[in-house]
Design a protein around this motif. Sequence first.
Motif, PDB file in Angstrom:
ATOM      1  N   SER A   1       0.830  -1.074   0.014  1.00  0.00           N
ATOM      2  CA  SER A   1      -0.097  -0.102  -0.074  1.00  0.00           C
ATOM      3  C   SER A   1       0.893   1.272  -0.134  1.00  0.00           C
ATOM      4  O   SER A   1       0.260   2.358   0.311  1.00  0.00           O
ATOM      5  CB  SER A   1      -0.723   0.114   1.240  1.00  0.00           C
ATOM      6  OG  SER A   1      -1.912  -1.041   1.079  1.00  0.00           O
ATOM      7  N   TYR A   2       1.976   1.146  -0.452  1.00  0.00           N
ATOM      8  CA  TYR A   2       2.974   2.336  -0.596  1.00  0.00           C
ATOM      9  C   TYR A   2       3.436   2.297  -2.045  1.00  0.00           C
ATOM     10  O   TYR A   2       4.693   3.076  -2.037  1.00  0.00           O
ATOM     11  CB  TYR A   2       4.126   2.111   0.448  1.00  0.00           C
ATOM     12  CG  TYR A   2       3.616   2.313   1.834  1.00  0.00           C
ATOM     13  CD1 TYR A   2       3.706   3.523   2.646  1.00  0.00           C
ATOM     14  CD2 TYR A   2       3.272   1.202   2.521  1.00  0.00           C
ATOM     15  CE1 TYR A   2       3.176   3.552   4.071  1.00  0.00           C
ATOM     16  CE2 TYR A   2       2.873   1.138   3.831  1.00  0.00           C
ATOM     17  CZ  TYR A   2       2.842   2.167   4.795  1.00  0.00           C
ATOM     18  OH  TYR A   2       2.415   2.334   5.807  1.00  0.00           O
ATOM     19  N   GLY A   3       2.826   2.179  -3.007  1.00  0.00           N
ATOM     20  CA  GLY A   3       3.143   2.242  -4.436  1.00  0.00           C
ATOM     21  C   GLY A   3       3.556   1.442  -5.186  1.00  0.00           C
ATOM     22  O   GLY A   3       3.596   1.393  -6.509  1.00  0.00           O
ATOM     23  N   LYS A   4       3.907   0.188  -4.776  1.00  0.00           N
ATOM     24  CA  LYS A   4       4.250  -1.206  -5.534  1.00  0.00           C
ATOM     25  C   LYS A   4       3.540  -2.320  -4.909  1.00  0.00           C
ATOM     26  O   LYS A   4       3.295  -2.473  -3.834  1.00  0.00           O
ATOM     27  CB  LYS A   4       5.873  -1.155  -5.123  1.00  0.00           C
ATOM     28  CG  LYS A   4       6.326  -2.438  -5.823  1.00  0.00           C
ATOM     29  CD  LYS A   4       7.964  -2.436  -5.831  1.00  0.00           C
ATOM     30  CE  LYS A   4       8.640  -3.598  -6.483  1.00  0.00           C
ATOM     31  NZ  LYS A   4       8.113  -4.917  -6.032  1.00  0.00           N
ATOM     32  N   VAL A   5       3.055  -3.115  -6.117  1.00  0.00           N
ATOM     33  CA  VAL A   5       2.369  -4.276  -5.817  1.00  0.00           C
ATOM     34  C   VAL A   5       2.889  -5.391  -6.537  1.00  0.00           C
ATOM     35  O   VAL A   5       3.223  -5.303  -7.722  1.00  0.00           O
ATOM     36  CB  VAL A   5       0.875  -3.975  -6.153  1.00  0.00           C
ATOM     37  CG1 VAL A   5       0.150  -5.460  -6.266  1.00  0.00           C
ATOM     38  CG2 VAL A   5       0.089  -2.873  -5.442  1.00  0.00           C
ATOM     39  N   ASP A   6       3.279  -6.486  -5.963  1.00  0.00           N
ATOM     40  CA  ASP A   6       4.214  -7.610  -6.471  1.00  0.00           C
ATOM     41  C   ASP A   6       3.028  -8.896  -6.895  1.00  0.00           C
ATOM     42  O   ASP A   6       2.205  -9.271  -5.979  1.00  0.00           O
ATOM     43  CB  ASP A   6       5.030  -8.177  -5.477  1.00  0.00           C
ATOM     44  CG  ASP A   6       6.278  -6.999  -5.065  1.00  0.00           C
ATOM     45  OD1 ASP A   6       6.582  -6.178  -6.142  1.00  0.00           O
ATOM     46  OD2 ASP A   6       6.797  -7.134  -4.072  1.00  0.00           O
ATOM     47  N   HIS A   7       3.172  -9.000  -8.065  1.00  0.00           N
ATOM     48  CA  HIS A   7       2.281  -9.884  -8.502  1.00  0.00           C
ATOM     49  C   HIS A   7       2.654 -11.423  -8.249  1.00  0.00           C
ATOM     50  O   HIS A   7       1.813 -12.506  -8.337  1.00  0.00           O
ATOM     51  CB  HIS A   7       1.950  -9.969 -10.177  1.00  0.00           C
ATOM     52  CG  HIS A   7       3.019 -10.296 -11.123  1.00  0.00           C
ATOM     53  ND1 HIS A   7       4.404  -9.539 -11.229  1.00  0.00           N
ATOM     54  CD2 HIS A   7       3.369 -11.280 -11.915  1.00  0.00           C
ATOM     55  CE1 HIS A   7       5.036 -10.052 -12.029  1.00  0.00           C
ATOM     56  NE2 HIS A   7       4.597 -11.219 -12.381  1.00  0.00           N
ATOM     57  N   ASP A   8       3.805 -11.671  -7.680  1.00  0.00           N
ATOM     58  CA  ASP A   8       4.274 -13.077  -7.429  1.00  0.00           C
ATOM     59  C   ASP A   8       3.775 -13.616  -6.174  1.00  0.00           C
ATOM     60  O   ASP A   8       3.817 -14.556  -5.801  1.00  0.00           O
ATOM     61  CB  ASP A   8       5.841 -13.014  -7.265  1.00  0.00           C
ATOM     62  CG  ASP A   8       6.444 -12.250  -6.094  1.00  0.00           C
ATOM     63  OD1 ASP A   8       5.659 -11.203  -5.660  1.00  0.00           O
ATOM     64  OD2 ASP A   8       7.559 -12.380  -5.821  1.00  0.00           O
ATOM     65  N   ARG A   9       2.749 -12.878  -5.550  1.00  0.00           N
ATOM     66  CA  ARG A   9       2.031 -13.232  -3.998  1.00  0.00           C
ATOM     67  C   ARG A   9       0.698 -13.615  -4.420  1.00  0.00           C
ATOM     68  O   ARG A   9       0.110 -14.259  -3.416  1.00  0.00           O
ATOM     69  CB  ARG A   9       1.887 -11.854  -3.272  1.00  0.00           C
ATOM     70  CG  ARG A   9       3.080 -11.173  -2.871  1.00  0.00           C
ATOM     71  CD  ARG A   9       4.025 -11.931  -1.879  1.00  0.00           C
ATOM     72  NE  ARG A   9       5.373 -11.459  -1.754  1.00  0.00           N
ATOM     73  CZ  ARG A   9       6.108 -12.009  -0.875  1.00  0.00           C
ATOM     74  NH1 ARG A   9       5.637 -12.619   0.061  1.00  0.00           N
ATOM     75  NH2 ARG A   9       7.335 -11.545  -0.824  1.00  0.00           N
ATOM     76  N   PHE A  10       0.300 -13.836  -5.792  1.00  0.00           N
ATOM     77  CA  PHE A  10      -1.175 -13.903  -5.822  1.00  0.00           C
ATOM     78  C   PHE A  10      -1.398 -15.592  -5.652  1.00  0.00           C
ATOM     79  O   PHE A  10      -2.308 -15.929  -5.005  1.00  0.00           O
ATOM     80  CB  PHE A  10      -1.489 -13.780  -7.326  1.00  0.00           C
ATOM     81  CG  PHE A  10      -2.968 -13.933  -7.494  1.00  0.00           C
ATOM     82  CD1 PHE A  10      -4.181 -13.588  -6.930  1.00  0.00           C
ATOM     83  CD2 PHE A  10      -3.288 -15.169  -8.694  1.00  0.00           C
ATOM     84  CE1 PHE A  10      -5.302 -13.952  -7.263  1.00  0.00           C
ATOM     85  CE2 PHE A  10      -4.339 -15.498  -9.246  1.00  0.00           C
ATOM     86  CZ  PHE A  10      -5.538 -14.969  -8.407  1.00  0.00           C
ATOM     87  N   GLY A  11      -0.534 -16.454  -6.215  1.00  0.00           N
ATOM     88  CA  GLY A  11      -0.941 -17.823  -5.891  1.00  0.00           C
ATOM     89  C   GLY A  11      -0.631 -18.432  -4.549  1.00  0.00           C
ATOM     90  O   GLY A  11      -1.301 -19.212  -4.127  1.00  0.00           O
ATOM     91  N   LEU A  12       0.317 -17.650  -3.799  1.00  0.00           N
ATOM     92  CA  LEU A  12       0.433 -17.768  -2.401  1.00  0.00           C
ATOM     93  C   LEU A  12      -0.655 -17.813  -1.545  1.00  0.00           C
ATOM     94  O   LEU A  12      -1.018 -18.474  -0.756  1.00  0.00           O
ATOM     95  CB  LEU A  12       1.760 -17.432  -1.951  1.00  0.00           C
ATOM     96  CG  LEU A  12       2.006 -17.308  -0.304  1.00  0.00           C
ATOM     97  CD1 LEU A  12       2.405 -19.157   0.157  1.00  0.00           C
ATOM     98  CD2 LEU A  12       3.337 -16.756   0.133  1.00  0.00           C
ATOM     99  N   LEU A  13      -1.189 -16.354  -1.853  1.00  0.00           N
ATOM    100  CA  LEU A  13      -2.359 -15.805  -1.163  1.00  0.00           C
ATOM    101  C   LEU A  13      -3.676 -16.801  -1.366  1.00  0.00           C
ATOM    102  O   LEU A  13      -4.508 -17.049  -0.437  1.00  0.00           O
ATOM    103  CB  LEU A  13      -2.765 -14.386  -1.515  1.00  0.00           C
ATOM    104  CG  LEU A  13      -2.090 -13.455  -0.949  1.00  0.00           C
ATOM    105  CD1 LEU A  13      -2.117 -11.980  -1.545  1.00  0.00           C
ATOM    106  CD2 LEU A  13      -2.234 -13.094   0.638  1.00  0.00           C
ATOM    107  N   VAL A  14      -3.898 -17.243  -2.526  1.00  0.00           N
ATOM    108  CA  VAL A  14      -4.969 -18.077  -2.917  1.00  0.00           C
ATOM    109  C   VAL A  14      -4.573 -19.591  -2.016  1.00  0.00           C
ATOM    110  O   VAL A  14      -5.551 -19.991  -1.707  1.00  0.00           O
ATOM    111  CB  VAL A  14      -5.021 -18.495  -4.550  1.00  0.00           C
ATOM    112  CG1 VAL A  14      -5.918 -19.595  -4.801  1.00  0.00           C
ATOM    113  CG2 VAL A  14      -5.542 -17.290  -5.035  1.00  0.00           C
ATOM    114  N   ALA A  15      -3.502 -19.833  -2.177  1.00  0.00           N
ATOM    115  CA  ALA A  15      -3.092 -21.100  -1.434  1.00  0.00           C
ATOM    116  C   ALA A  15      -3.359 -21.407   0.159  1.00  0.00           C
ATOM    117  O   ALA A  15      -4.075 -21.839   0.541  1.00  0.00           O
ATOM    118  CB  ALA A  15      -1.588 -21.619  -1.622  1.00  0.00           C
TER     119      ALA A  15
END
Length: 301
Positions: free
Chosen positions: A106-120
């Motif tokens: 929430s400080y200007g940068k979003v990493d898309h490599d976290r999506f799969g882990l969050l879903v898991a």
Amino acid sequence: MSRWLTEPVPRGRVAAFRTLVYLFVAADLVVFTPWVRTRVAVPGELYQPLLIGRLLPLPTPTPALVAVIFWVLLLLALLAATGRAPRLLGWSVFALYLEWMIVAMSYGKVDHDRFGLLVALAVLPTAGRARHGDATRTEAGGWALRVTQIAVICTYFLAAWAKLRFGGPEWLTGSVLARAIIRRGTELADLIAQVPYLLIVAQFGIVAFELLSPVVFVLRERWRLATIGFFYSFHLVTMATITISFAPHLAAMTSFLPLERVRPVVWARRLLRRRHGVDADPEDVAADYVQASAVGRPVGP
């Protein structure tokens, strides 16, 4: 479609995946994202929460809040890795890690490599109890792994879509990789950059690979595992050239692997027995026979 989504998998695979994912969460806090704790040092007005943070709504992070999240999440992740109380601990870890990521992104940068882990983390609590080495199959566990796999592949496909949507065809022929090498490239990357047009070819290859990634779902098991091996090799090259690891994504991608065959505790126990000249534990041998027959491998001495 429902049969494909809930294709049964060995409970031992679910147990192994669960342990790996929760151990990664603990490692992520202390190795990959400890910098999140420093975010609270910046002025609160720079905190621009993601949409989910605005909808809930979540408070502006403070040193006390982030410290509590860190220590509680670390403890619960280690407990969840044991497989005990999979629903209670699983939902708790998911909620806390989601908040950890909201603070981080929430400080200007979003990493898309976290999506799969969050879903898991979101679906693992629905898989129920599972023990390491258990060859009995579960549809609930199969659904949890399948949804994670879909998230992993969506990460690739949607990354290509974003490249073409925002960068246009010029992304393919531009200097994206060249700029990445200048910013964070290694000596290996410097050698590759000297080959004429190789970086342009690589950019075409990356987009093609990401767009074709859904094909992994229609391959036979042998070729599917080989394709996942290629995915891992792609990230190995990425790390070796521009030092981007995608570690959370790689952890989630193990949902494709027959993790029930990886039993480090059993292997260590056997090694100790051999060193002390003790015969193999009959329970370990019997478990191997059951597991091997369940996955269709020959069962022999």
